[in-house]
Scaffold this active site. Structure first.
Site, PDB file in Angstrom:
ATOM      1  N   GLU A 182       0.794  -1.233   0.000  1.00 19.18           N
ATOM      2  CA  GLU A 182       0.000   0.000   0.000  1.00 19.18           C
ATOM      3  C   GLU A 182       0.826   1.283   0.000  1.00 19.18           C
ATOM      4  OE1 GLU A 182      -3.025  -0.025   3.015  1.00 19.18           O
ATOM      5  OE2 GLU A 182      -3.946  -1.852   2.256  1.00 19.18           O
ATOM      6  N   GLU A 363      -5.218  -8.666   0.900  1.00 19.95           N
ATOM      7  CA  GLU A 363      -5.831  -8.212   2.158  1.00 19.95           C
ATOM      8  C   GLU A 363      -7.306  -7.926   1.941  1.00 19.95           C
ATOM      9  OE1 GLU A 363      -4.099  -5.028   4.455  1.00 19.95           O
ATOM     10  OE2 GLU A 363      -2.053  -5.754   4.079  1.00 19.95           O
TER      11      GLU A 363
HETATM   12  C1  FCB Z   1      -4.183  -2.119   5.613  1.00 19.39           C
HETATM   13  C2  FCB Z   1      -2.787  -2.453   6.083  1.00 19.39           C
HETATM   14  C3  FCB Z   1      -2.733  -3.523   7.136  1.00 19.39           C
HETATM   15  C4  FCB Z   1      -3.870  -3.379   8.137  1.00 19.39           C
HETATM   16  C5  FCB Z   1      -5.187  -3.236   7.434  1.00 19.39           C
HETATM   17  C6  FCB Z   1      -6.363  -3.123   8.368  1.00 19.39           C
HETATM   18  O1  FCB Z   1      -4.201  -0.833   5.114  1.00 19.39           O
HETATM   19  O2  FCB Z   1      -1.999  -2.866   4.999  1.00 19.39           O
HETATM   20  O3  FCB Z   1      -1.488  -3.484   7.753  1.00 19.39           O
HETATM   21  O4  FCB Z   1      -3.599  -2.347   8.992  1.00 19.39           O
HETATM   22  O5  FCB Z   1      -5.165  -2.125   6.600  1.00 19.39           O
END
Ligand code: FCB
Length: 456
Positions: A182, A363
């Site tokens: 990210e 994620e």
């Molecule tokens: C993302 C991050 C991860 C975690 C989630 C909830 O932005 O990559 O580390 O904090 O959010």
């Protein structure tokens, strides 16, 4: 001791299924990151990162929490890998802490730090779980921050040096290498709203940082290639599908610009070797970024990649004024609207706009006020529902022809959620931070069934 006594949490047997079976070979996984789980912040030569510094700055992190101990995974990793095996995970995405490998932010390599990740990689293979490693999940060595961090072009070269050293050691034993987690969050939270380390609120800096992060990605891809035969490389951006909040032409125009700054700013240079003109024009009014883009940079940034890791949490709705609007229910995280269709949309859109690159969801998840009840159970049925709906959205994308290979739930276990400290719990596995006991939540049992049947 097994934590996953099957159905021990479920009074009524398995969770209802939607009857959506995934393609054979689809990989189910879970994700974590180093600073959020490891603890042992000074062990074996690890140096401070910008997050150690940020946590020690009063008022920055809820309750003054730090990652000093976190889920104590650095010492308890073997038991955690056992739980992953019990769950049936096919893939585990973790991150490697730059300040463990290169405590000064540059060579030489700290062998003890490297050894920890070799133990993780070996331990995963022993348990039949495929490792997926992220090289940068926000823990910039403080030594490099002291020299300007990502504002300093040199940091991109130091990152490539570190990426080369790690892949020289672990190579193809890690079949998938992710460069940056990210980058947009570093730009927006680290340099625009200041909620994350290093805590600046300065658009001029922010977009210079964006360019240097992208450059770091490209340099790392080039530096890692010679060390890998079969392993693949990709970036892990968070993508936000942007929708107009109403039917006005103004909202449509503002949505397009938002998409430029949220998505195309990071995808276009990697896939097309150019920055999107509309985003650049907006950035020109805020930042001298363009002056920092040197001749060969976009060529470097667009070095071929093998997969795109997609992180999806929330859509963005944009009003005619350019302001963002909430249209769907929120989770415990103030910024997260629940909208599974957004996942289908963004996956299909990536294929349409950037071609048929293999995609992996690295994620997706939510915090849902998880509590350990008096009987020792965590009934996170909101997470079960959320995951089921997002799995179905991923299935819909596959049906629409998207080459989606895997799904990693954020997170394997509860952890240090950045400026929220330990208050928000995102895990499938509950962590009692006092005793460091691990307890399978209802969602963990649900997920084990999904994995076992490849069906949602
Ligand atoms: C993302 C991050 C991860 C975690 C989630 C909830 O932005 O990559 O580390 O904090 O959010």
């Amino acid at each position: 001791m097994p934590v996953l006594t099957r159905r021990s949490l479920l009074e009524g047997g398995p969770e209802p299924q939607l009857g959506l079976t995934f393609p054979t070979g689809f990989v189910w996984g879970a994700a974590t990151s180093a600073y959020q789980i490891e603890g042992s912040a000074t062990a074996d030569g690890r140096s401070p990162s910008v997050w150690d510094t940020f946590c020690r700055t009063p008022g920055k992190v809820r309750n003054g929490d730090t990652g000093d101990v976190a889920a104590d995974h650095y010492r308890r990793y073997a038991g955690d890998l056992d739980i992953m095996k019990e769950l049936g995970l096919g893939s585990y995405r973790f991150s490697i802490a730059w300040p463990r490998i290169m405590p000064d932010g540059r060579g030489p390599v700290n062998q003890k730090g490297l050894d920890f990740y070799r133990r993780i990689v070996d331990g995963l293979h022993e348990r039949g779980i495929t490792p997926m490693a992220t090289l940068y999940h926000w823990d910039t060595p403080q030594a490099l921050q002291d020299e300007g961090g990502w504002e300093n072009r040199d940091t991109a070269y130091r990152f490539a040096e570190y990426a080369a050293a790690v892949t020289a050691a672990l190579g193809d034993a890690v079949p998938t290498w992710l460069t940056l987690n990210e980058p947009k969050t570093v730009v927006q939270n680290g340099y625009l709203n200041g909620g994350h380390a290093p805590g600046f609120t300065d658009p001029a800096k922010a977009y210079v940082v964006a360019h240097h992060l992208l450059l770091a990605h490209g340099l790392a891809v080039q530096a890692m290639r010679p060390n890998l035969d079969t392993a693949r490389i990709g970036p892990a951006p968070n993508l936000h599908p942007c929708y107009p909040a109403d039917d006005s032409p103004e909202a449509a125009a503002q949505t397009l610009l938002m998409d430029g700054l949220e998505n195309r700013l990071y995808l276009d240079p990697i896939f097309k070797g150019e920055y999107p003109a509309d985003a650049l024009e907006a950035i020109d009014a805020m930042s001298p970024m363009a002056k920092y883009v040197q001749d060969q940079d976009l060529k470097i940034i667009s070095s071929p990649i093998d997969l795109l890791a997609v992180q999806y949490y929330t859509p963005i709705y944009v009003a005619a004024t350019g302001e963002t609007v909430q249209k769907h229910p929120l989770t415990e995280a103030f910024w997260q609207q629940i909208y599974p269709q957004g996942l289908t949309d963004i996956l299909v859109r990536v294929k349409e706009d950037y071609g048929d690159v293999p995609l992996s969801i690295t994620e997706n998840g939510l915090p849902c006020g998880d509590v350990l009840d008096a009987t020792g159970k965590v009934d996170d049925s909101a997470r079960v529902e959320f995951l089921r709906d997002h799995f179905a959205a991923a299935h819909a994308a596959i049906e629409a022809g998207v080459n989606l290979e895997s799904y990693h739930v954020w997170s394997f276990m509860d952890n240090f959620e950045w400026q929220e400290g330990f208050e928000q719990r995102w895990g499938l596995i509950y962590v009692d931070y006092e005793s460091q006991q691990r307890i399978a939540k209802r969602s963990a049992l649900y997920y084990a069934d999904v994995i076992a049947t490849n069906t949602v």
